[in-house]
Design a protein around this motif. Structure first.
Motif, short mmCIF file in Angstrom:
data_model
loop_
_atom_site.label_atom_id
_atom_site.label_comp_id
_atom_site.label_asym_id
_atom_site.label_seq_id
_atom_site.Cartn_x
_atom_site.Cartn_y
_atom_site.Cartn_z
N GLY A 100 0.47 -1.10 -0.33
CA GLY A 100 -0.21 0.22 0.19
C GLY A 100 0.54 1.41 0.15
N SER A 101 2.11 1.49 0.92
CA SER A 101 3.06 2.20 0.95
C SER A 101 3.85 2.48 -0.86
CB SER A 101 3.70 2.61 1.88
OG SER A 101 3.42 2.49 2.85
N ASP A 125 0.85 4.36 -2.86
CA ASP A 125 0.46 5.68 -2.22
C ASP A 125 1.21 6.97 -2.96
OD1 ASP A 125 -2.03 5.50 -0.94
OD2 ASP A 125 -1.06 4.87 0.82
N VAL A 153 -6.88 1.36 1.42
CA VAL A 153 -5.73 0.24 1.20
C VAL A 153 -7.04 -0.24 3.01
CG1 VAL A 153 -4.17 -0.57 3.36
CG2 VAL A 153 -3.87 0.61 1.21
N GLN A 154 -7.71 0.25 3.61
CA GLN A 154 -8.61 -0.45 4.77
C GLN A 154 -10.09 -0.82 3.92
OE1 GLN A 154 -7.89 -0.94 7.80
NE2 GLN A 154 -5.93 -0.07 7.74
N SER A 178 -3.50 -3.33 -0.10
CA SER A 178 -2.75 -3.47 0.17
C SER A 178 -3.47 -5.04 0.99
CB SER A 178 -1.82 -2.92 1.15
OG SER A 178 -1.28 -3.87 1.85
N HIS A 228 -2.44 -7.54 2.77
CA HIS A 228 -2.32 -7.68 4.16
C HIS A 228 -3.57 -7.49 4.89
CE1 HIS A 228 -0.12 -4.81 5.77
NE2 HIS A 228 0.07 -5.18 4.87
C1 LIG Z 1 -1.89 0.31 5.71
C2 LIG Z 1 -1.87 1.13 5.71
C3 LIG Z 1 -0.78 1.39 4.60
C4 LIG Z 1 0.02 1.08 4.01
O1 LIG Z 1 0.23 -0.24 3.02
P1 LIG Z 1 1.48 -0.96 3.42
O2 LIG Z 1 0.71 -2.24 2.79
O3 LIG Z 1 1.56 -1.89 4.95
O4 LIG Z 1 2.47 -0.40 3.02
C5 LIG Z 1 -1.90 2.72 3.71
N1 LIG Z 1 -2.68 2.94 4.02
C6 LIG Z 1 -3.56 3.12 4.71
C7 LIG Z 1 -4.70 3.35 5.04
C8 LIG Z 1 -3.30 1.93 5.76
O5 LIG Z 1 -4.17 1.23 6.31
#
Ligand SMILES: *Cc1c(COP(=O)(O)O)cnc(C)c1O
Length: 397
Positions: A73-74, A77, A180-181, A201, A203
């Motif tokens: 996710g990072s 972004d 991501v959430q 993401s 996980h």
């Molecule tokens: C967990 C999360 C991320 C980061 O995702 P990763 O896969 O851990 O890098 C980004 N944005 C939100 C809202 C998240 O909850």
């Protein structure tokens, strides 16, 4: 592990489902071919990646050519923000985001400010929702990107994504959302919501770690973020994380198969948790919108106690929870999200986030409520602020 734990930190990460792990194993072993090679063994990997891409595209109602796998996710972004502003720099240098974004967005915005871009950080109301009038007013002739998260990772609040998409499209401004959430937790149709860029993401929805994706709407010119080989249609170099991508695809398939039932079940369980805690523990508040929130998110503040202390004592009972985002664990600063919804420092620091998952049971919730009740009253009995408060309240009677 000896002790049976109660895991209520699904916003931090989720366990990969057994079916996901099972789907990945062959691609760690016998099907080790590089998808870019031309022999039959490589073709197996290539096909598996293509199938995962299709599964993701179907879940978002988009074309599989619009899905680009990333290292999480990072990365998605960072890619969306850094390359969107560079690719459209001829139109301007202004970005609009919110004060409650994940650090993957906020820290990227800080970086872009150092590079000469201008960023407006929108306020949120007491529930954590942006104001659409404020968004409209923030738009300038040189605004090139709006990045607003779909759902908040700390308080679970859902943003008015459809309205934001309409505003962005009307002004011909790119719209990115950090989903991501939200992805797999709530339905998302990128066409209907007019989303140009979306991050997710693996996980966070019972898939593997270190793999995610960026949706890039067809026709957008978004430069490559990782330069090298021609993978991901020349937009994201590096040999594909085949087992990770396969696992992510399987997780999406499974999550979409029972999304509605799961939302229903988790919403009921969450409301039961919110209601009982609010009713049975005095001087407690719920953070975030009561209804417009992720089905699995509960966030409380317990006046007169330190969230960190509560967390440690819950851990002693085998209950995994969080005070805010895991990324800021260990830091003493209160959460930027809780401050943005207007909580004073001490109330922000007395917060507890519980996020449920598909395996969470009512029995676990009951045990957790009992544990919180016990710990909160123990911590309050040791708090001088609480003692003073009780004395003051006694004098007023
Ligand atoms: C967990 C999360 C991320 C980061 O995702 P990763 O896969 O851990 O890098 C980004 N944005 C939100 C809202 C998240 O909850």
């Amino acid at each position: 592990m000896e002790k049976k734990i109660i895991y209520l930190d699904h916003a931090a990460t989720t366990p990969a489902r057994p079916e996901v792990i099972e789907a990945m194993i062959p691609y760690l072993g016998e099907y080790y071919g590089n998808p870019s090679s031309i022999y039959e063994l490589a073709g197996i990997s290539k096909k598996a990646v293509a199938q995962a891409r299709q599964t993701v595209a179907k879940a978002l109602n988009c074309d599989s050519k619009e899905i680009y796998f990333t290292g999480g996710g990072s990365e998605a972004d960072n890619w969306a923000l850094k390359e969107a502003v560079q690719s459209y720099a001829n139109r301007g240098r202004h970005i609009i985001t919110s004060k409650i974004e994940h650090h993957a967005i906020l820290h990227t915005c800080k970086y872009l400010e150092q590079k000469g871009y201008f960023v407006t950080y929108l306020n949120v109301d007491e529930n954590g929702i942006i104001n659409l009038k404020e968004l409209q007013a923030a738009i300038r002739p040189d605004t090139i990107l709006i990045s607003i998260m779909f759902a908040n990772n700390e308080i679970g609040t859902l943003q008015p994504i459809k309205e934001i998409g309409q505003i962005a499209r009307r002004h011909q401004i790119l719209f990115h959302t950090d989903a991501v959430q939200a992805f797999c937790q709530v339905p998302i149709d990128v066409e209907d919501l007019k989303i140009d860029l979306l991050s997710a993401s693996g996980h966070k929805f019972n898939g593997p770690k270190g793999v995610g994706f960026l949706y890039i709407r067809n026709g957008l010119k978004l430069h490559s973020f990782i330069h090298g080989g021609g993978q991901e249609r020349h937009r994201r170099a590096g040999t594909e994380n085949v087992p990770g991508i396969v696992g992510l695809g399987k997780a999406v398939e499974l999550a979409m198969a029972d999304q509605e039932e799961r939302m229903d079940r988790e919403t009921k369980l969450r409301d039961y948790l919110l209601d009982r805690v609010l009713m049975e523990i005095p001087y407690t508040r719920i953070n975030g919108h009561r209804r417009l929130r992720l089905p699995n998110n509960a966030n409380f503040s317990f006046q007169f106690i330190e969230g960190e202390a509560l967390l440690i004592m819950l851990d002693l009972k085998g209950i995994c929870a969080s005070t805010g985002s895991a990324c800021s664990a260990g830091s003493v600063d209160p959460s930027h999200v809780l401050l943005a919804i207007g909580l004073p420092n001490d109330i922000a620091r007395s917060s507890l986030r519980l996020t449920l998952g598909r395996e969470t049971t009512k029995e676990e919730i009951d045990k957790t409520i009992d544990a919180i009740k016990e710990i909160v009253s123990k911590l309050r009995s040791m708090s001088s602020a609480y003692e003073d408060f009780v004395r003051w309240r006694g004098n007023r009677r």
